[in-house]
Design a protein around this motif. Structure first.
Motif, PDB file in Angstrom:
ATOM      1  N   GLN A  85       0.806  -1.214   0.000  1.00 39.14           N
ATOM      2  CA  GLN A  85       0.000   0.000   0.000  1.00 39.14           C
ATOM      3  C   GLN A  85       0.843   1.271   0.000  1.00 39.14           C
ATOM      4  O   GLN A  85       0.491   2.259  -0.635  1.00 39.14           O
ATOM      5  CB  GLN A  85      -0.944  -0.019   1.218  1.00 39.14           C
ATOM      6  N   HIS A  95       2.669   1.772  -3.211  1.00 38.81           N
ATOM      7  CA  HIS A  95       1.603   2.144  -4.159  1.00 38.81           C
ATOM      8  C   HIS A  95       1.273   3.637  -4.049  1.00 38.81           C
ATOM      9  O   HIS A  95       1.162   4.347  -5.051  1.00 38.81           O
ATOM     10  CB  HIS A  95       0.359   1.291  -3.893  1.00 38.81           C
ATOM     11  N   TRP A 155       3.250  -8.831  -3.963  1.00 33.22           N
ATOM     12  CA  TRP A 155       3.200  -8.316  -2.593  1.00 33.22           C
ATOM     13  C   TRP A 155       3.796  -9.383  -1.672  1.00 33.22           C
ATOM     14  O   TRP A 155       3.429 -10.555  -1.760  1.00 33.22           O
ATOM     15  CB  TRP A 155       1.764  -7.965  -2.185  1.00 33.22           C
ATOM     16  N   ALA A 204       2.827  -2.288   4.910  1.00 34.32           N
ATOM     17  CA  ALA A 204       1.605  -3.067   4.674  1.00 34.32           C
ATOM     18  C   ALA A 204       1.867  -4.566   4.610  1.00 34.32           C
ATOM     19  O   ALA A 204       0.975  -5.369   4.900  1.00 34.32           O
ATOM     20  CB  ALA A 204       0.946  -2.606   3.375  1.00 34.32           C
ATOM     21  N   LEU A 217      -4.262  -4.132   4.283  1.00 36.08           N
ATOM     22  CA  LEU A 217      -4.596  -2.990   3.432  1.00 36.08           C
ATOM     23  C   LEU A 217      -4.569  -3.401   1.965  1.00 36.08           C
ATOM     24  O   LEU A 217      -3.714  -4.169   1.532  1.00 36.08           O
ATOM     25  CB  LEU A 217      -3.579  -1.854   3.645  1.00 36.08           C
ATOM     26  N   ASN A 218      -5.537  -2.847   1.238  1.00 39.17           N
ATOM     27  CA  ASN A 218      -5.567  -2.998  -0.216  1.00 39.17           C
ATOM     28  C   ASN A 218      -5.558  -4.488  -0.623  1.00 39.17           C
ATOM     29  O   ASN A 218      -6.433  -5.230  -0.203  1.00 39.17           O
ATOM     30  CB  ASN A 218      -4.384  -2.194  -0.802  1.00 39.17           C
TER      31      ASN A 218
END
Ligand code: PLP
Length: 395
Positions: free
Chosen positions: A89, A92, A112, A144, A332-333
């Protein structure tokens, strides 16, 4: 509810009592003749945490994101090509900011749980004979996913390619907690924030820059105003700010920098490593996996732990908070619902880590994860008993 509420998110982190007390004072005059007695040593001492010897450090009344923006808008020009990678995240969001600020972003998307892809960066740099790439970016610690990347490796590939691009590092959840050497690694812009390793509330954005970045800022043409180096340098050189500084936070920063100097960075890094290993032993004992794909990516400041199929990590986090008064971090995400995170950075000791593991164990069990009660906590205790905290004398 009775008892303490526990905070084990990866920032904001727990604040030492000395730091809290240092901020508990009346408002003061930021134009007083004595104000530089506070600020001038701060500008110098914060550089020591970044290990920046020849550049300078800016302290903005912002969060870490502000320091990101300060770095890009002061040192680069619109349309400049930058090389970035995205694997969580925060990497990003950095890419997103670069795009929105009008840079030409060459972004490499990585799985990730991995980090900065040095081989791919090296290929891009070697192919860029015209030196169109003006900066490469490294998120040293992707909060993250609990992944740490190799900043020294970024310097090595730049040198190997004989490429003049600047090196930008996001050290928001690493600087002051895990090894970082701005001067030695030739980092041009290093960004951090007050609410993680610096053990303060959110509200200060730190940007430590090299001489090379300062020179680049003189000809860089991106528009900037609030974050302007020029305005800051003019005011900071006299010990003041171009606008109202967060005086209490600066008093807290004085106290936190003193604590950091007293413990010594080497000891702080060793403590973080030992505590993080305790968490990793617990994760193994639970039969769970980290989001970080390999030991070389393991973060000593935050562990993102994958929950088994069929379990929602958001439920684990919610349950820990509601039933056990303990804040853990959520996913997250792309890893939303899949990981929960334990922040193990800042002002922290073994028993606090064991408390975080106890709460995680209780919540995991309550949410239906099959594990032996006490297994993770027991593994961490065994690790803490085996490993001595080495005490490193600071040079
Ligand atoms: N970069 C990383 C790695 C982070 O962990 C965070 C926040 O958690 C940020 C950037 C953004 O910092 P801030 O929330 O202080 O603006």
């Amino acid at each position: 509810m009775a008892g303490f509420t526990h905070l084990f998110i990866p920032g904001p982190t727990n604040i030492p009592e000395q730091v809290r007390q240092a901020m508990n004072l009346p408002m003061e005059d930021m134009r007083a003749a004595s104000f530089p007695d506070l600020t001038l040593p701060l500008f110098e001492d914060i550089k020591k945490v970044f290990k920046n010897e020849t550049g300078r450090a800016f302290i903005y009344p912002s969060s870490g994101t502000g320091a990101w923006e300060a770095a890009m808008t002061n040192v680069l020009s619109p349309g400049d090509r930058v090389l970035m990678s995205r694997f969580g995240q925060f990497s990003h969001l950095w890419v997103d900011m670069a795009e929105r600020l009008g840079f030409e972003v060459d972004v490499i998307d990585c799985e990730w749980g991995t980090g900065v892809p040095l081989e791919l960066y090296a290929e891009r740099l070697k192919a860029d004979k015209a030196h169109r790439i003006k900066a490469i970016f490294c998120t040293q610690n992707e909060t993250a996913t609990g992944v740490t990347s190799d900043v020294a490796g970024c310097r090595a590939i730049l040198d190997d390619a004989n490429h003049p691009a600047l090196l930008f590092v996001d050290g928001v959840s690493s600087i002051g907690s895990i090894d970082f050497r701005q001067e030695e690694w030739g980092v041009d812009c290093a960004v951090s924030g007050s609410q993680k390793g610096f053990m303060l509330p959110a509200g200060l954005g730190f940007l430590s820059v090299s001489k090379k970045a300062l020179v680049a800022s003189r000809t860089a043409t991106h528009r900037r105003c609030f974050f302007s180096f020029e305005d800051m340098i003019r005011a900071n050189d006299a010990g003041y700010f171009p606008y109202t500084p967060a005086t209490q936070l600066l008093r807290g920063l004085r106290a936190s920098l003193d604590l950091i100097a007293d413990e010594g960075l080497g000891n702080i890094f060793a403590r973080h490593h030992r505590l993080a290993e305790g968490v990793r032993k617990a994760v193994d004992a639970w039969g769970l996996k980290l989001c970080a794909k390999a030991p070389k990516w393991h973060s000593d400041t935050v562990s993102a732990i994958l929950v088994p199929e069929g379990i929602d990590s958001g439920d684990v986090v919610k349950h820990a908070y509601q039933k056990y008064q303990t804040s853990l971090g959520g996913g997250l995400n792309k890893v939303f619902g899949k990981v929960f995170r334990i922040g193990h950075l800042g002002w922290l000791n073994e028993v606090m880590v064991l408390a975080s593991l106890s709460a995680a164990e209780l919540a995991l069990l309550d949410c239906g994860v099959k594990l032996a009660p006490g297994s993770g906590v027991g593994a961490a205790i065994a690790h803490f008993r085996r490993s001595q905290q080495p005490v490193i004398a600071e040079a």
